[in-house]
Write a protein that holds these residues in place. Structure first.
Motif, mmCIF file in Angstrom:
data_model
loop_
_atom_site.group_PDB
_atom_site.id
_atom_site.type_symbol
_atom_site.label_atom_id
_atom_site.label_comp_id
_atom_site.label_asym_id
_atom_site.label_seq_id
_atom_site.Cartn_x
_atom_site.Cartn_y
_atom_site.Cartn_z
ATOM 1 N N THR A 175 0.899 -0.926 -0.182
ATOM 2 C CA THR A 175 -0.143 -0.021 -0.040
ATOM 3 C C THR A 175 0.864 1.333 0.049
ATOM 4 O O THR A 175 1.725 1.443 0.693
ATOM 5 N N ALA A 185 1.339 4.807 0.904
ATOM 6 C CA ALA A 185 0.623 5.603 1.639
ATOM 7 C C ALA A 185 0.865 6.980 1.486
ATOM 8 O O ALA A 185 -0.073 7.885 1.619
ATOM 9 N N THR A 194 -3.338 0.433 -2.999
ATOM 10 C CA THR A 194 -2.903 -0.814 -2.567
ATOM 11 C C THR A 194 -2.634 -1.593 -4.044
ATOM 12 O O THR A 194 -3.575 -1.586 -5.088
ATOM 13 N N SER A 218 2.670 1.368 3.638
ATOM 14 C CA SER A 218 1.894 1.213 5.117
ATOM 15 C C SER A 218 2.635 0.773 6.199
ATOM 16 O O SER A 218 2.625 0.927 7.333
ATOM 17 N N PRO A 265 -3.574 -2.115 8.260
ATOM 18 C CA PRO A 265 -3.831 -0.529 7.991
ATOM 19 C C PRO A 265 -5.334 -0.110 7.595
ATOM 20 O O PRO A 265 -5.857 -0.941 6.968
ATOM 21 N N ILE A 274 -7.027 3.932 3.090
ATOM 22 C CA ILE A 274 -6.912 5.296 2.918
ATOM 23 C C ILE A 274 -8.213 5.878 2.559
ATOM 24 O O ILE A 274 -9.047 5.283 1.837
ATOM 25 N N GLU A 320 -1.025 4.577 13.638
ATOM 26 C CA GLU A 320 -1.071 5.202 12.467
ATOM 27 C C GLU A 320 -0.638 6.608 12.386
ATOM 28 O O GLU A 320 -1.477 7.387 12.667
ATOM 29 N N SER A 323 -2.565 5.626 6.735
ATOM 30 C CA SER A 323 -2.157 4.428 6.456
ATOM 31 C C SER A 323 -0.833 4.049 6.530
ATOM 32 O O SER A 323 -0.058 3.063 6.225
#
Lengths: 400, 348
Positions: A81, A83, A101, A129, B35, B38, B111, B115
């Motif tokens: 992922t 981020a 992702t 992530s 996670p 998003i 976090e 994410s």
């Protein structure tokens, strides 16, 4: 041995089903072992890594006014992922398509609206992530050329300048070189062999270099091996079939000349690919001096193509074809490199080019062998090969 | 520019990519929590001042993408701002006020950016840890449990005996220790873990603010906020990747701190930043009185920007004359663009 075993094999024609079963037993066992590993999480082995192994390959960076686009591929063993993004010490918002992702070996396009400045360097750091960083760099920011008919024309011109024109210029030496004596012709063939060896080593080294940058799953080094070996074997097979057909010596020399042009053509394809890719992102200041350097160096390639047929009278159509086969792939390469660049593809092209060049060297030595069988001239051959390599080395000084 | 001079036939290729491929980095967080996707919004509505698609126009500014799942984190910087821990109060036989605190050190996947998961070390499950608040002369009793797999301590800045200093009395994993001392001198202090390697133990999140009010208290104000300035080295390469106040980069930028015109505001500002020499605080469109370390009731400076080195702290007092959106951020501007930036939303 063969005759002894043959009857045995033939004596069991009814065992087709049994043979199949015997072949299948290990496959079934293999499936069992895999299942064991999957369902018991490693069958006693701790196969869970202590930390996630993640890889993100930056395939292409495109700069437009106030916008930067990154084309990436996930080269990790699992999905990742993407981020956050940091560019030159600032966290910056970005859009990613199709999604944050990315599946294994999947691709994504990341776009940021960023007021970049022409000529500045940019360092970009992505975080996954799992807080794993992926970095890429824009060495000198410049707007990426968009493929229009104009750029297509530019790529064609580049291919013409660095491929077609020099090869034909070399071929234009044909009438002059025909007047040379037998020993000089052999010398020229040795020069050609030297040129090709130099190009082959160069292409191989370059193929390995890019292979190291290729994403892991593509096994760049493996691609180099396959490209070189398969090309050599294929060209060798073709050449053996042709000599098996029962050609005249003149016919064989013409065939060798054509093979040299194929080898050089494949080499120029890789060259065009590289130039096209560089030109498309504006990184290549393709200065006039550089183009002149390419022309001078590639003239020697045209010389090499005609060396085997100097003593013959090949039809001019043949010479035309040889020139086109040897030079025109540079245009094709420039198009491909400029419009879509892929590292694995570049590795394959370079490896094929290297393989072709090495095989052609082998063919040339076979021709030289025939000549020197009549009259040995080891120093001429040594001098020729060395001069050929030095020729490319020295003309190379112009463009390195 | 020397690159252009040295372009060779095939060297084009390397330039041609325009990017250096990043090959398989090895992550540092083994067993991370899943996670949050998003874009998932949890709690509150983000006032996204700089979103190019909102009414504020296409102002391109530093900003993360996505939303943080604060519920999963278990703490929110909004709460940390005003969450003062006065402890369990009782009176000792000698008449001294006793304040008792329960603190545990833990490990928590936080976090920190949408994410982006970071394995933080926490006091009481949050970063910064609880803001201890006492009055000068009170007895502090902190019952500490180390619930991690590593040794930790609590080292308070203040005046106390050597065996209460949290340096040589290392508390092994699973063990307890009680820190006990008198709260002095009055001012704004801090505490942090003092196990070596120190920078690692601190920057992972083992720190917090410690306020000792003078007897009789400071002059009354309308708002009091705690801001602990920090950096986060996400990939543990020895360089901070992002910066923040109260641990979460850009939090007060996306969720502005609201108060009213004319209200008196006091900010307890602590710098716990590791691996960078100085941090700073700049207030937009206003000036503030500054009380370094808070050990005096007389300000030393009337300014709009102060700097703090590691572990320095001070109290800021100001009020706004006009309504509006006012930034506050490190005037070490790269810190600001990497997360240490916020907004005061001053309303009529």
């Amino acid at each position: 041995m063969e005759t002894a075993t043959q009857p045995k094999v033939q004596s069991q024609p009814q065992s087709g089903g049994k043979t199949l079963a015997l072949f299948l037993i290990p496959v079934v066992l293999l499936a069992g072992v895999i299942a064991l590993f999957l369902f018991t999480n490693g069958a006693g082995l701790n196969v869970e890594p202590a930390a996630p192994i993640e890889g993100l390959q930056f395939e292409r960076t495109i700069l437009r006014p106030d916008q930067i686009e990154f084309q990436v591929q996930n080269t990790s063993p699992q999905e990742i992922t993407v981020a956050q993004l940091i560019i030159n010490d600032a966290v910056w918002p970005f859009a990613i398509s199709p999604g944050h992702t990315i599946p294994r070996l999947g691709r994504a396009v990341i776009t940021i609206d960023y007021p970049w400045v022409t000529g500045s360097p940019y360092f970009i750091k992505f975080f996954s992530s799992n807080s794993v960083p992926f970095e890429t760099e824009i060495e000198v920011a410049a707007e990426t050329a968009t493929p229009t008919t104009g750029t297509l024309l530019s790529f064609t011109l580049i291919g013409l300048y660095v491929g077609v024109i020099p090869v034909f210029l070399g071929i234009f030496w044909f009438p002059a070189l025909r007047r040379l004596g037998m020993q000089w012709m052999t010398f020229l063939m040795a020069v050609t062999a030297g040129l090709l060896i130099f190009l082959g080593i160069d292409a191989t080294s370059e193929a390995f270099e890019i292979a190291n940058e290729v994403a892991g799953p593509y096994q760049g080094v493996g691609l180099v091996g396959i490209g070189i070996v398969a090309t050599i074997m294929l060209l060798d097979a073709i050449s053996r079939r042709q000599s098996g057909i029962g050609r005249t010596e003149e016919g064989q020399r013409l065939a060798t000349a054509f093979m040299i042009s194929v080898g050089i053509g494949l080499h120029n394809l890789g060259e065009g690919l590289a130039i096209g890719a560089a030109y498309s992102i504006g990184a290549a200041a393709l200065g006039a001096f550089l183009v002149v350097g390419f022309i001078i160096q590639n003239i020697t390639e045209g010389l090499g193509i005609i060396a085997p047929v100097l003593r013959d009278r090949p039809a001019w159509v043949n010479l035309l074809w040889m020139g086109l086969i040897g030079g025109a792939p540079a245009i094709l390469g420039a198009w491909v490199g400029g419009l879509t660049y892929s590292q694995p593809l570049a590795v394959v092209f370079l490896a094929i080019g290297a393989g072709a060049v090495f095989e052609v060297v082998y063919e040339i030595f076979k021709l030289i062998q025939k000549d020197s069988a009549k009259r040995p001239m080891p120093i001429t051959i040594f001098a020729g090969v060395t001069v050929g390599m030095l020729l490319l080395y020295i003309t190379g000084l112009l463009i390195k | 520019m020397s690159d252009l001079d040295s372009i060779s036939r095939r060297k084009f290729l390397k330039l041609g990519l325009g990017a250096v491929g990043s090959i398989g980095a090895v992550g540092v967080l083994g067993s991370c929590a899943v996670p949050s996707p998003i874009g998932q919004t949890t709690g509150g509505v983000a006032v996204n001042l700089y979103n190019p698609h909102n009414q504020h126009g296409g102002l391109a500014m530093p900003m993360p993408v996505g939303e943080i799942n604060y519920q999963a984190n278990g703490f929110n910087p909004d709460d940390i701002l005003t969450d003062f821990d006065y402890g369990k109060v009782s009176t000792l036989p000698n008449g001294q006020t006793l304040r008792e605190y329960e603190v545990f050190a833990g490990v928590k996947t936080v976090e920190v950016m949408p994410s982006v998961n970071y394995e933080a070390w926490t006091y009481n499950g949050r970063v910064p840890g609880p803001t201890f608040r006492a009055t000068e002369g009170d007895r502090m009793r902190i019952n500490f449990l180390n619930a991690t797999g590593h040794p930790h301590t609590m080292h308070f800045h203040g005046v106390h005996p050597g065996n209460m200093d949290g340096v040589y009395e290392v508390i092994p994993a699973g063990e307890r220790f009680t820190y006990e001392f008198d709260a002095e001198p009055f001012g704004l202090h801090l505490y942090h873990c003092h196990v070596f390697p120190l920078a690692e133990h601190i920057m992972r999140g083992l720190y917090g603010a410690f306020i000792i009010d003078p007897k009789g208290g400071r002059p009354t104000v309308d708002r009091e906020y705690v801001m602990v300035m920090n950096g986060i080295d996400l990939d543990f390469d020895g360089v901070n990747d992002v910066y923040a106040v109260n641990f979460i980069p850009f939090h007060y930028d996306r969720y502005p701190i609201k108060f009213k015109v004319g209200e008196k505001v006091r900010v307890y500002l602590v710098n716990i930043l590791e691996r960078d020499l100085v941090n700073s605080f700049h207030l937009h469109a206003n000036f503030f009185n500054y009380y370094p370390t808070g050990t005096s009731l007389t300000p030393t400076e009337y300014t709009d920007t102060i700097i703090q080195a590691q572990a320095q702290r001070g109290i800021l007092e100001f009020s706004y004359r006009y309504p509006g959106k006012y930034m506050f951020h490190a005037h070490v501007t790269e810190f600001a663009e990497l997360g240490w930036t916020g907004v005061f939303l001053v309303e009529e």
